[in-house]
Design a protein around this motif. Structure first.
Motif, mmCIF file in Angstrom:
data_model
loop_
_atom_site.group_PDB
_atom_site.id
_atom_site.type_symbol
_atom_site.label_atom_id
_atom_site.label_comp_id
_atom_site.label_asym_id
_atom_site.label_seq_id
_atom_site.Cartn_x
_atom_site.Cartn_y
_atom_site.Cartn_z
ATOM 1 N N TYR A 1 3.481 9.894 -9.830
ATOM 2 C CA TYR A 1 2.955 9.978 -11.196
ATOM 3 C C TYR A 1 2.072 11.207 -11.351
ATOM 4 N N LYS A 2 1.223 11.448 -10.357
ATOM 5 C CA LYS A 2 0.323 12.598 -10.410
ATOM 6 C C LYS A 2 1.109 13.907 -10.451
ATOM 7 N N SER B 1 2.516 1.752 -3.389
ATOM 8 C CA SER B 1 1.496 2.104 -4.380
ATOM 9 C C SER B 1 1.098 3.569 -4.247
ATOM 10 N N VAL B 2 0.935 4.033 -3.024
ATOM 11 C CA VAL B 2 0.594 5.435 -2.792
ATOM 12 C C VAL B 2 1.729 6.339 -3.263
ATOM 13 N N LYS B 3 2.966 5.951 -2.979
ATOM 14 C CA LYS B 3 4.123 6.740 -3.401
ATOM 15 C C LYS B 3 4.191 6.832 -4.926
ATOM 16 N N TYR C 1 1.694 6.449 -7.051
ATOM 17 C CA TYR C 1 0.538 7.199 -7.538
ATOM 18 C C TYR C 1 0.786 8.704 -7.433
ATOM 19 N N TYR C 2 1.203 9.164 -6.262
ATOM 20 C CA TYR C 2 1.420 10.597 -6.086
ATOM 21 C C TYR C 2 2.618 11.102 -6.889
ATOM 22 N N ALA D 1 0.837 -1.204 0.000
ATOM 23 C CA ALA D 1 0.000 0.000 0.000
ATOM 24 C C ALA D 1 0.874 1.257 0.000
ATOM 25 N N GLY D 2 1.917 1.257 0.793
ATOM 26 C CA GLY D 2 2.796 2.421 0.867
ATOM 27 C C GLY D 2 3.489 2.715 -0.449
#
Length: 84
Positions: A66-67, A59-61, A63-64, A56-57
């Motif tokens: 990439y954003k 994946s969040v890293k 995602y942000y 999860a960690g």
């Protein structure tokens, strides 16, 4: 190799590390969880928990990251509003 080429190589190396992070972070955290589980005698609980938290960690890293990168590209795009 000039400065712009070095910068591009460095950026590409940084981007390629995302796959290693995605694969190794949950595995390393699961191993830490396994060591703690074995010492406490509760084997599957922390192993699974740490692996899920690691996945999860990362994946969040990703995602942000990439954003943020897409927002930077968008700001430099020809259609972006300029505040001159």
């Amino acid at each position: 190799m000039d400065v712009s080429q070095r910068r591009e190589v460095t950026q590409q190396m940084y981007k390629s590390s995302g796959g290693f992070e995605l694969a190794l972070s949950p595995v390393l955290l699961a191993l830490v969880g396994l060591l703690i589980d074995r010492s406490l005698g509760i084997t599957p609980i922390l192993t699974v928990t740490f692996a899920v938290v690691g996945l999860a960690g990362v994946s969040v890293k990703l995602y942000y990251g990439y954003k943020l990168e897409m927002e930077q590209h968008e700001a430099c795009a020809p259609w972006a509003k300029r505040h001159d």
